[in-house]
Scaffold this motif. Structure first.
Motif, PDB file in Angstrom:
ATOM      1  N   ALA A  38       0.841  -1.206   0.000  1.00  0.00           N
ATOM      2  CA  ALA A  38       0.000   0.000   0.000  1.00  0.00           C
ATOM      3  C   ALA A  38       0.874   1.253   0.000  1.00  0.00           C
ATOM      4  O   ALA A  38       1.948   1.281   0.612  1.00  0.00           O
ATOM      5  N   ALA A  39       0.417   2.264  -0.672  1.00  0.00           N
ATOM      6  CA  ALA A  39       1.150   3.528  -0.749  1.00  0.00           C
ATOM      7  C   ALA A  39       1.092   4.252   0.596  1.00  0.00           C
ATOM      8  O   ALA A  39       0.132   4.114   1.355  1.00  0.00           O
ATOM      9  N   SER A  40       2.109   5.047   0.861  1.00  0.00           N
ATOM     10  CA  SER A  40       2.141   5.856   2.074  1.00  0.00           C
ATOM     11  C   SER A  40       1.185   7.034   1.935  1.00  0.00           C
ATOM     12  O   SER A  40       0.761   7.387   0.827  1.00  0.00           O
ATOM     13  N   LEU A  41       0.871   7.671   3.061  1.00  0.00           N
ATOM     14  CA  LEU A  41       0.038   8.871   3.014  1.00  0.00           C
ATOM     15  C   LEU A  41       0.693   9.948   2.154  1.00  0.00           C
ATOM     16  O   LEU A  41       0.021  10.643   1.404  1.00  0.00           O
ATOM     17  N   GLU A  42       1.994  10.089   2.278  1.00  0.00           N
ATOM     18  CA  GLU A  42       2.714  11.103   1.486  1.00  0.00           C
ATOM     19  C   GLU A  42       2.547  10.836  -0.005  1.00  0.00           C
ATOM     20  O   GLU A  42       2.263  11.747  -0.785  1.00  0.00           O
ATOM     21  N   LYS A  43       2.686   9.583  -0.413  1.00  0.00           N
ATOM     22  CA  LYS A  43       2.537   9.222  -1.822  1.00  0.00           C
ATOM     23  C   LYS A  43       1.107   9.482  -2.292  1.00  0.00           C
ATOM     24  O   LYS A  43       0.886  10.032  -3.375  1.00  0.00           O
ATOM     25  N   LEU A  44       0.128   9.115  -1.463  1.00  0.00           N
ATOM     26  CA  LEU A  44      -1.275   9.351  -1.836  1.00  0.00           C
ATOM     27  C   LEU A  44      -1.560  10.846  -1.963  1.00  0.00           C
ATOM     28  O   LEU A  44      -2.255  11.268  -2.894  1.00  0.00           O
ATOM     29  N   LEU A  45      -1.023  11.638  -1.056  1.00  0.00           N
ATOM     30  CA  LEU A  45      -1.238  13.082  -1.111  1.00  0.00           C
ATOM     31  C   LEU A  45      -0.620  13.664  -2.381  1.00  0.00           C
ATOM     32  O   LEU A  45      -1.247  14.476  -3.070  1.00  0.00           O
ATOM     33  N   GLN A  46       0.577  13.230  -2.718  1.00  0.00           N
ATOM     34  CA  GLN A  46       1.226  13.702  -3.944  1.00  0.00           C
ATOM     35  C   GLN A  46       0.446  13.254  -5.184  1.00  0.00           C
ATOM     36  O   GLN A  46       0.261  14.041  -6.114  1.00  0.00           O
ATOM     37  N   ASP A  47      -0.011  12.016  -5.180  1.00  0.00           N
ATOM     38  CA  ASP A  47      -0.810  11.517  -6.307  1.00  0.00           C
ATOM     39  C   ASP A  47      -2.092  12.322  -6.453  1.00  0.00           C
ATOM     40  O   ASP A  47      -2.487  12.678  -7.575  1.00  0.00           O
ATOM     41  N   PHE A  48      -2.763  12.607  -5.345  1.00  0.00           N
ATOM     42  CA  PHE A  48      -3.997  13.386  -5.367  1.00  0.00           C
ATOM     43  C   PHE A  48      -3.748  14.741  -6.022  1.00  0.00           C
ATOM     44  O   PHE A  48      -4.508  15.171  -6.893  1.00  0.00           O
ATOM     45  N   LYS A  49      -2.687  15.411  -5.624  1.00  0.00           N
ATOM     46  CA  LYS A  49      -2.364  16.724  -6.192  1.00  0.00           C
ATOM     47  C   LYS A  49      -2.008  16.609  -7.678  1.00  0.00           C
ATOM     48  O   LYS A  49      -2.462  17.411  -8.483  1.00  0.00           O
ATOM     49  N   GLU A  50      -1.194  15.615  -8.036  1.00  0.00           N
ATOM     50  CA  GLU A  50      -0.781  15.449  -9.430  1.00  0.00           C
ATOM     51  C   GLU A  50      -1.955  15.143 -10.354  1.00  0.00           C
ATOM     52  O   GLU A  50      -1.942  15.525 -11.525  1.00  0.00           O
ATOM     53  N   LEU A  51      -2.971  14.485  -9.828  1.00  0.00           N
ATOM     54  CA  LEU A  51      -4.161  14.168 -10.617  1.00  0.00           C
ATOM     55  C   LEU A  51      -5.123  15.354 -10.709  1.00  0.00           C
ATOM     56  O   LEU A  51      -6.161  15.263 -11.359  1.00  0.00           O
ATOM     57  N   GLY A  52      -4.780  16.463 -10.049  1.00  0.00           N
ATOM     58  CA  GLY A  52      -5.596  17.677 -10.140  1.00  0.00           C
ATOM     59  C   GLY A  52      -6.527  17.925  -8.972  1.00  0.00           C
ATOM     60  O   GLY A  52      -7.382  18.809  -9.039  1.00  0.00           O
ATOM     61  N   GLY A  53      -6.376  17.164  -7.899  1.00  0.00           N
ATOM     62  CA  GLY A  53      -7.209  17.359  -6.715  1.00  0.00           C
ATOM     63  C   GLY A  53      -6.860  18.650  -5.988  1.00  0.00           C
ATOM     64  O   GLY A  53      -5.728  19.118  -6.039  1.00  0.00           O
ATOM     65  N   LYS A  54      -7.873  19.225  -5.330  1.00  0.00           N
ATOM     66  CA  LYS A  54      -7.673  20.462  -4.566  1.00  0.00           C
ATOM     67  C   LYS A  54      -7.660  20.155  -3.072  1.00  0.00           C
ATOM     68  O   LYS A  54      -8.517  19.418  -2.582  1.00  0.00           O
TER      69      LYS A  54
END
Length: 139
Positions: free
Chosen positions: A78-94
């Motif tokens: 499973a991805a870390s919280l940091e990785k998920l947060l970065q992925d969320f931002k890279e996908l265009g999440g606010k």
């Protein structure tokens, strides 16, 4: 109307922040817009170094439960919280930070990570986001 998900991240507990990010990434991956509105204890996770903190919501056992869950997650890949947060931002999440709650909780802008916060705003911004959303959640 575009499909949109808006999630209030009220809790700073590790498993709940994971849930908010996973649902947000899922929405983005399905072509939706997604916003996470961080308030109260959720804001603690946006502080510099804050993702590493925060107990589990259940069975924390003075931190032992959190260590066990993190170990199981690593074993499962499973991805870390940091990785998920970065992925969320890279996908265009606010990532929206509630500025009124920041004042109540004694949190200053310089305490939070500018690399992930999209906007410092009030509840009106959340309400506008939610009115335009097909999915709203409170985590």
């Amino acid at each position: 109307m575009n499909k949109k998900a808006t999630i209030i991240v009220h809790s700073g507990e590790m498993d709940k922040v994971y849930s908010a990010l996973i649902v947000g990434i899922g929405a983005l991956s399905m072509g939706m817009e997604a916003s996470l509105y961080f308030t109260f204890w959720g804001l603690q996770r946006l502080k510099k170094g804050g993702l590493k903190k925060g107990p589990l919501s259940k069975m924390n056992m003075l931190g032992l439960g959190k260590l066990m869950v993190k170990r199981k997650m690593r074993q499962a890949g499973a991805a870390s919280l940091e990785k998920l947060l970065q992925d969320f931002k890279e996908l265009g999440g606010k990532i929206l930070a509630c500025d009124m709650t920041m004042e109540i909780m004694g949190i200053k802008k310089e305490d939070l990570r500018d690399d992930v916060v999209s906007d410092y705003c009030a509840v009106g911004t959340y309400v506008n986001e939610a009115m335009e959303s097909t999915i709203t959640l409170f985590i």
